[in-house]
Design a protein around this motif. Structure first.
Motif, mmCIF file in Angstrom:
data_model
loop_
_atom_site.group_PDB
_atom_site.id
_atom_site.type_symbol
_atom_site.label_atom_id
_atom_site.label_comp_id
_atom_site.label_asym_id
_atom_site.label_seq_id
_atom_site.Cartn_x
_atom_site.Cartn_y
_atom_site.Cartn_z
ATOM 1 N N LEU A 298 0.815 -1.217 0.000
ATOM 2 C CA LEU A 298 0.000 0.000 0.000
ATOM 3 C C LEU A 298 0.848 1.265 0.000
ATOM 4 O O LEU A 298 0.376 2.342 -0.390
ATOM 5 C CB LEU A 298 -0.921 0.010 1.224
ATOM 6 C CG LEU A 298 -2.302 -0.615 1.074
ATOM 7 C CD1 LEU A 298 -3.011 -0.630 2.420
ATOM 8 C CD2 LEU A 298 -3.119 0.140 0.044
ATOM 9 N N GLN A 299 2.088 1.169 0.445
ATOM 10 C CA GLN A 299 2.937 2.361 0.520
ATOM 11 C C GLN A 299 3.149 2.998 -0.857
ATOM 12 O O GLN A 299 3.474 4.188 -0.949
ATOM 13 C CB GLN A 299 4.287 1.997 1.136
ATOM 14 C CG GLN A 299 5.114 1.035 0.307
ATOM 15 C CD GLN A 299 6.427 0.695 0.966
ATOM 16 O OE1 GLN A 299 7.258 1.566 1.195
ATOM 17 N NE2 GLN A 299 6.635 -0.576 1.293
ATOM 18 N N HIS A 300 2.924 2.235 -1.928
ATOM 19 C CA HIS A 300 3.108 2.771 -3.270
ATOM 20 C C HIS A 300 1.894 3.578 -3.742
ATOM 21 O O HIS A 300 1.957 4.221 -4.787
ATOM 22 C CB HIS A 300 3.368 1.632 -4.248
ATOM 23 C CG HIS A 300 4.548 0.779 -3.891
ATOM 24 N ND1 HIS A 300 5.828 1.279 -3.812
ATOM 25 C CD2 HIS A 300 4.640 -0.542 -3.559
ATOM 26 C CE1 HIS A 300 6.669 0.307 -3.470
ATOM 27 N NE2 HIS A 300 5.966 -0.806 -3.303
ATOM 28 N N TYR A 301 0.803 3.550 -2.979
ATOM 29 C CA TYR A 301 -0.447 4.176 -3.424
ATOM 30 C C TYR A 301 -0.938 5.268 -2.485
ATOM 31 O O TYR A 301 -2.030 5.786 -2.659
ATOM 32 C CB TYR A 301 -1.543 3.108 -3.585
ATOM 33 C CG TYR A 301 -1.151 2.003 -4.531
ATOM 34 C CD1 TYR A 301 -1.257 2.170 -5.905
ATOM 35 C CD2 TYR A 301 -0.659 0.793 -4.039
ATOM 36 C CE1 TYR A 301 -0.891 1.163 -6.783
ATOM 37 C CE2 TYR A 301 -0.283 -0.223 -4.909
ATOM 38 C CZ TYR A 301 -0.399 -0.040 -6.283
ATOM 39 O OH TYR A 301 -0.026 -1.036 -7.136
ATOM 40 N N ASN A 302 -0.144 5.621 -1.468
ATOM 41 C CA ASN A 302 -0.548 6.689 -0.556
ATOM 42 C C ASN A 302 0.689 7.325 0.061
ATOM 43 O O ASN A 302 1.793 6.776 -0.022
ATOM 44 C CB ASN A 302 -1.495 6.164 0.535
ATOM 45 C CG ASN A 302 -0.787 5.307 1.557
ATOM 46 O OD1 ASN A 302 -0.325 5.772 2.588
ATOM 47 N ND2 ASN A 302 -0.701 3.993 1.282
ATOM 48 N N SER A 303 0.494 8.489 0.671
ATOM 49 C CA SER A 303 1.611 9.221 1.270
ATOM 50 C C SER A 303 1.622 9.145 2.795
ATOM 51 O O SER A 303 2.252 9.963 3.456
ATOM 52 C CB SER A 303 1.574 10.692 0.828
ATOM 53 O OG SER A 303 0.353 11.299 1.208
ATOM 54 N N GLY A 304 0.904 8.168 3.359
ATOM 55 C CA GLY A 304 0.925 7.978 4.801
ATOM 56 C C GLY A 304 -0.382 8.374 5.455
ATOM 57 O O GLY A 304 -1.341 8.805 4.806
ATOM 58 N N SER A 305 -0.425 8.209 6.772
ATOM 59 C CA SER A 305 -1.615 8.535 7.567
ATOM 60 C C SER A 305 -1.237 9.554 8.636
ATOM 61 O O SER A 305 -0.121 9.534 9.161
ATOM 62 C CB SER A 305 -2.173 7.272 8.233
ATOM 63 O OG SER A 305 -2.445 6.261 7.274
ATOM 64 N N HIS A 306 -2.195 10.438 8.980
ATOM 65 C CA HIS A 306 -1.944 11.495 9.948
ATOM 66 C C HIS A 306 -3.005 11.477 11.048
ATOM 67 O O HIS A 306 -4.185 11.216 10.788
ATOM 68 C CB HIS A 306 -1.972 12.866 9.267
ATOM 69 C CG HIS A 306 -0.970 13.022 8.167
ATOM 70 N ND1 HIS A 306 0.296 13.513 8.372
ATOM 71 C CD2 HIS A 306 -1.063 12.735 6.841
ATOM 72 C CE1 HIS A 306 0.945 13.537 7.218
ATOM 73 N NE2 HIS A 306 0.139 13.073 6.272
ATOM 74 N N GLU A 307 -2.568 11.756 12.272
ATOM 75 C CA GLU A 307 -3.468 11.914 13.413
ATOM 76 C C GLU A 307 -3.097 13.176 14.169
ATOM 77 O O GLU A 307 -1.910 13.487 14.347
ATOM 78 C CB GLU A 307 -3.338 10.741 14.398
ATOM 79 C CG GLU A 307 -4.167 9.539 14.076
ATOM 80 C CD GLU A 307 -4.073 8.489 15.174
ATOM 81 O OE1 GLU A 307 -4.492 7.365 14.905
ATOM 82 O OE2 GLU A 307 -3.575 8.778 16.282
ATOM 83 N N ILE A 308 -4.098 13.896 14.611
ATOM 84 C CA ILE A 308 -3.866 15.019 15.516
ATOM 85 C C ILE A 308 -4.925 14.952 16.611
ATOM 86 O O ILE A 308 -6.072 14.594 16.339
ATOM 87 C CB ILE A 308 -3.915 16.375 14.786
ATOM 88 C CG1 ILE A 308 -3.524 17.505 15.736
ATOM 89 C CG2 ILE A 308 -5.264 16.613 14.119
ATOM 90 C CD1 ILE A 308 -3.299 18.832 15.046
#
Length: 302
Positions: free
Chosen positions: A273-283
């Motif tokens: 999946l790393q090839h299809y997205n730029s990561g996940s973010h939480e705040i």
């Protein structure tokens, strides 16, 4: 484009059948009430918590989650109460869940407590088939608007000011969310959670807290999150985490004042999946109604 659509559909079917069904959080150690009702009131003050998570940024239809909770102890009693709300959007589906948690704590020594908790929840599930791309010959799904399903859960939480261990089943009732011609397309299964953490005093200004979350679900591999956080001068928190065979994470937090704590988390997939997205973010933000003469709740930065 066709490749991306196939990936999205595959991910969605995985979520709706055997994969991740309950909302996933990297900063689970600050959001414990969502997985264990026995946590309600355990911090000793009224605590308000809000978190927003956007997962797999850049991948259309990826999970997008917001949660808000408030929990408090009852003064001069062993009871705790919590209320939480989760909005979880995945592809064509939206789930709104509201929960009420009640805990009861029993002192087992001068420093340790055993807390028992129960959770009552109601979930509203919606499905918009217009957001799906059908292959010729596939049956069309009919829309669902706010399908209501109740649920119950329970947990135990053994803790003192530096250590915690907990086990819980937040949602005990297996629910068929979508059933077309007697075929379950979305079946919500029971999730079993085990959590643990400890605070080590490395020096007068540095504390180290490893934590772990294990999750077991019928029909899916056991999921494990291992986290290591460092607190500096009871103000700054830096750390990292690893989700077994799934992702690594970077975490940061800052105790703004005696009441307000803010934090951030970033995930990067280790799968294809790393090839299809730029990561996940939480705040997230946590606000606690500590008395003026109280110190920051320390070393319990969980």
């Amino acid at each position: 484009m066709k490749t991306r659509i196939k990936i999205i559909i595959s991910l969605l079917l995985g979520y709706l059948s055997y994969g991740q069904q309950e909302a996933q959080f990297t900063n689970y150690m600050y959001n414990t009430i969502n997985v264990n009702p026995a946590y309600a009131g355990s911090r000793g003050v009224m605590s308000i918590f809000g978190l927003y998570r956007t997962q797999w940024v850049g991948l259309e239809g990826a999970p997008d989650t917001g949660t808000f909770s408030i929990n408090t102890p009852f003064e001069n009693s062993r009871l705790g109460l919590g209320v939480s709300f989760i909005n979880d959007r995945i592809g064509p589906t939206t789930t709104n869940n509201i929960s009420v948690d009640v805990s009861y704590s029993i002192p087992t020594s001068e420093t340790w407590k055993m807390s028992f908790g129960v959770k009552g929840s109601a979930s509203l599930f919606s499905l918009d088939p217009n957001k799906l791309t059908y292959v010729a010959g596939d049956p069309n799904l009919t829309p669902i608007n706010n399908d209501l399903t109740p649920n119950v859960g329970a947990g135990v939480y053994f803790h003192n000011d530096k250590t915690y261990v907990g086990f819980s089943i937040p949602y005990m009732l297996q629910t068929t969310r979508y059933n077309d011609n007697s075929r379950a397309v979305y079946m919500e299964r029971m999730h079993y959670y085990l959590i643990a953490g400890h605070v080590f005093d490395l020096s007068s200004s540095v504390k180290f807290k490893p934590a772990i979350l294990g999750k077991a679900t019928e029909g899916a591999p056991i999921a494990v999150d291992a986290t290591a956080n460092f607190m500096f001068n009871e103000k700054f928190i830096l750390g990292g985490a690893y989700r077994w065979d799934a992702a690594w994470s970077a975490l940061a937090g800052f105790q703004v004042n005696n009441n307000l704590f803010i934090g951030y988390g970033y995930d990067r997939e280790t799968t294809k999946l790393q090839h299809y997205n730029s990561g996940s973010h939480e705040i997230f933000l946590r606000y606690e109604f500590a008395k003026k003469n109280d110190r920051i709740i320390s070393p319990r930065f969980f």
